[in-house]
Scaffold this active site. Structure first.
Site, PDB file in Angstrom:
ATOM      1  N   TYR A 285       1.862  -1.490 -12.857  1.00  0.00           N
ATOM      2  CA  TYR A 285       0.560  -1.747 -13.365  1.00  0.00           C
ATOM      3  C   TYR A 285       0.333  -1.121 -14.891  1.00  0.00           C
ATOM      4  CZ  TYR A 285      -0.206  -3.175  -8.556  1.00  0.00           C
ATOM      5  OH  TYR A 285       0.326  -3.602  -7.453  1.00  0.00           O
TER       6      TYR A 285
ATOM      7  N   ARG B 101      -4.253   3.006 -16.403  1.00  0.00           N
ATOM      8  CA  ARG B 101      -4.383   3.611 -15.202  1.00  0.00           C
ATOM      9  C   ARG B 101      -5.073   5.159 -15.216  1.00  0.00           C
ATOM     10  NH1 ARG B 101      -0.876   5.047 -11.855  1.00  0.00           N
ATOM     11  NH2 ARG B 101      -2.009   4.473 -10.037  1.00  0.00           N
TER      12      ARG B 101
ATOM     13  N   GLY C 171       0.859  -1.147  -0.102  1.00  0.00           N
ATOM     14  CA  GLY C 171       0.128   0.098   0.061  1.00  0.00           C
ATOM     15  C   GLY C 171       0.961   1.232   0.107  1.00  0.00           C
TER      16      GLY C 171
ATOM     17  N   CYS D 102     -10.230   4.000 -30.049  1.00  0.00           N
ATOM     18  CA  CYS D 102     -11.689   4.522 -30.515  1.00  0.00           C
ATOM     19  C   CYS D 102     -12.558   4.332 -29.173  1.00  0.00           C
ATOM     20  CB  CYS D 102     -12.420   3.981 -31.570  1.00  0.00           C
ATOM     21  SG  CYS D 102     -11.184   4.319 -33.185  1.00  0.00           S
ATOM     22  N   GLU D 103     -12.197   5.383 -28.318  1.00  0.00           N
ATOM     23  CA  GLU D 103     -12.890   5.279 -26.843  1.00  0.00           C
ATOM     24  C   GLU D 103     -11.991   6.641 -26.377  1.00  0.00           C
ATOM     25  OE1 GLU D 103     -14.900   3.097 -24.104  1.00  0.00           O
ATOM     26  OE2 GLU D 103     -13.836   1.808 -25.751  1.00  0.00           O
TER      27      GLU D 103
ATOM     28  N   GLU E 240       4.946  -6.859   0.983  1.00  0.00           N
ATOM     29  CA  GLU E 240       4.735  -7.180  -0.372  1.00  0.00           C
ATOM     30  C   GLU E 240       4.625  -5.950  -1.267  1.00  0.00           C
ATOM     31  OE1 GLU E 240       1.891 -10.818   1.283  1.00  0.00           O
ATOM     32  OE2 GLU E 240       1.000  -9.223   0.245  1.00  0.00           O
TER      33      GLU E 240
ATOM     34  N   TYR F 239      -8.348   4.661 -13.106  1.00  0.00           N
ATOM     35  CA  TYR F 239      -8.080   5.336 -11.722  1.00  0.00           C
ATOM     36  C   TYR F 239      -8.023   6.504 -11.488  1.00  0.00           C
ATOM     37  CZ  TYR F 239      -6.455   0.407 -10.471  1.00  0.00           C
ATOM     38  OH  TYR F 239      -6.398  -0.748 -10.556  1.00  0.00           O
TER      39      TYR F 239
ATOM     40  N   GLY G  90       4.739  -3.793  -4.483  1.00  0.00           N
ATOM     41  CA  GLY G  90       4.563  -3.956  -5.939  1.00  0.00           C
ATOM     42  C   GLY G  90       5.254  -2.458  -6.526  1.00  0.00           C
TER      43      GLY G  90
END
Ligand code: PLP
Length: 421
Positions: A366, A307, A227, A338-339, A268, A311, A270
């Site tokens: 990520y 991301r 985190g 196309c978005e 842990e 997010y 990341g």
């Protein structure tokens, strides 16, 4: 990654040269940055029996996993496939913790057969585990401490409404199951989600684990998950690991004393280890002015870096091709999907011309691991710079990759009947 000086180099290699050699879009990683993060973490917790278990899901390339192994750290995996990748990278089963969520018992069994520590995250599977293995296979229990910490709600995992972990309110039931099946609980685990900055949230979660720990006399470790917040923009508040080391280290030492034995302390990370090591390098296809803004359209998008759209994440953007520009402008950097796939709103960049290479920072974690083939685009190549040398660690995809698993049915032309005629 530090874009060192005006030349925009990584370990002495010019980014523009790497783009010319390997093409764009390109994921570029710097092992020196990862090594520096590992050292920072280790020095924050020196004096304790620390185990770092790199959260593989943030960046799963085999060469990255092998690099982590070369640095003497372990691995946290969340699927049987990540577990297999970890073993392929040379990790010993004893260096891997398997923390799946809502998987079948068969997947848990496969983890046990592979010899790794399984972290159980719900009561039914804990009970199944007990029925199957009793005290023959040690396990770890993931507890949800009901602490809402972290950034975007989508990345919070430790609150009361989260699907993760066994609720702290169900600890009595955990104990019943453990006693009934004589389970060998080797570890307690908590992972409260991503992106919280204060040591307080960790210490708060720790106190809950410490309290629970007294019910389990056979513990070997306590795992505080991750985190850790990293800086995405200049001046962003980040988790101060040195401060965390002091606060949590002290609390942990006190706990070990009252527990009667020294335990291993695990994390842990990341994002903390790999976010800053990576750049996504993209090429400008078009600079498009509308009545309201100027868009820079690049040869990438949410298919390669999800991301920002998933997010609302901020990734700093630098024009690597025009470092000496005297004029800057405000641009909205968008992808070719196309978005709506905005990579950065209202960014002040050195003037962008068609063909210019832009670097999106903090793209190690990520980034590639959440990429897709949406719009039938190929996923980018990945390049790793180690000791001043560039290594291609994943080839750019080709049409063959897109077609690999397709099974084609051929159809004969059919007459279209109108009104039954
Ligand atoms: C995703 C995850 C991590 C890593 O989180 P970061 O924010 O990338 O450090 C660690 N542990 C578990 C169990 C996870 O699911």
């Amino acid at each position: 990654m530090q874009l060192t000086n005006q030349h925009h180099q990584v370990q002495g290699l010019r980014i523009l040269d790497l783009c010319a050699e390997f093409g764009t879009p390109l994921y570029l990683y710097d092992t020196a940055v990862i090594a520096e993060k590992i050292r920072a973490f280790q020095s924050a917790f020196h004096g304790l029996d620390l185990r770092i278990k790199y959260a593989a899901k943030s960046l799963t390339n085999l060469s990255i996993l092998k690099f982590m192994r070369s640095q003497g750290i372990g691995l946290d995996v969340v699927s049987i496939q990540e577990l297999e990748l970890g073993l392929l990278a040379g990790f010993e089963p004893g260096d891997i913790v398997f923390t799946p969520n809502c998987v079948s018992f068969e997947e848990i069994q496969r983890g046990v057969e592979r010899g790794v520590m399984v972290n159980l995250d719900n009561l039914p599977m804990l009970e199944r585990f007990g029925q199957e293995y009793n005290d023959r296979v040690p396990c770890c229990v993931r507890i949800n401490p009901h602490i809402a910490a972290g950034g975007n709600y989508k990345i919070q995992t430790g609150h009361a409404d989260s699907k993760f972990g066994i609720s702290v309110l169900q600890l009595a039931r955990v104990k019943q199951i453990v006693d009934a099946y004589h389970l060998d609980v080797a570890g307690l685990h908590v992972h409260t989600g991503s992106d919280f900055q204060s040591a307080e949230a960790f210490v708060q979660a720790a106190q809950i684990l410490f309290k629970a720990a007294h019910d389990y006399p056979n513990l070997r470790f306590i795992d505080f998950g991750s985190g850790f917040k990293v800086a995405y923009r200049e001046g962003d508040a980040v988790t101060d690991v040195a401060d965390l080391g002091i606060q949590l280290g002290e609390a942990f030492a006190q706990f070990c004393e009252s527990y009667g034995r020294s335990l291993q302390i695990c994390f842990e990370p990341g994002k903390f280890l790999v976010s800053e090591c990576g750049l996504l390098l993209v090429k400008t296809n078009v600079v498009k002015t509308t009545p309201t803004r100027t868009f820079v359209g690049v040869d990438s998008g949410l298919n390669h870096l999800l991301r920002p759209m998933l997010y609302d994440a901020f990734h700093d953007i630098v024009n690597v091709s025009n470092v000496d520009a005297t004029n800057q402008r405000v641009y909205t950097v968008v992808g070719y999907i196309c978005e709506t796939d905005t990579l950065g709103w209202d960014r002040t960049l050195n003037e962008v011309r068609p063909g210019d290479i832009l670097a999106l920072k903090n793209a190690g974690a990520y980034g590639f691991s959440m990429s897709s083939n949406y719009n039938s685009r190929f996923r980018p190549a990945e390049v790793l710079v180690h000791h001043g040398q560039a290594h291609l660690i994943r080839r750019r995809e080709t049409m063959e990759d897109l077609l690999r698993n397709q099974v084609v049915v051929n159809f004969e032309p059919e007459m279209i009947r109108v009104n039954g005629k």
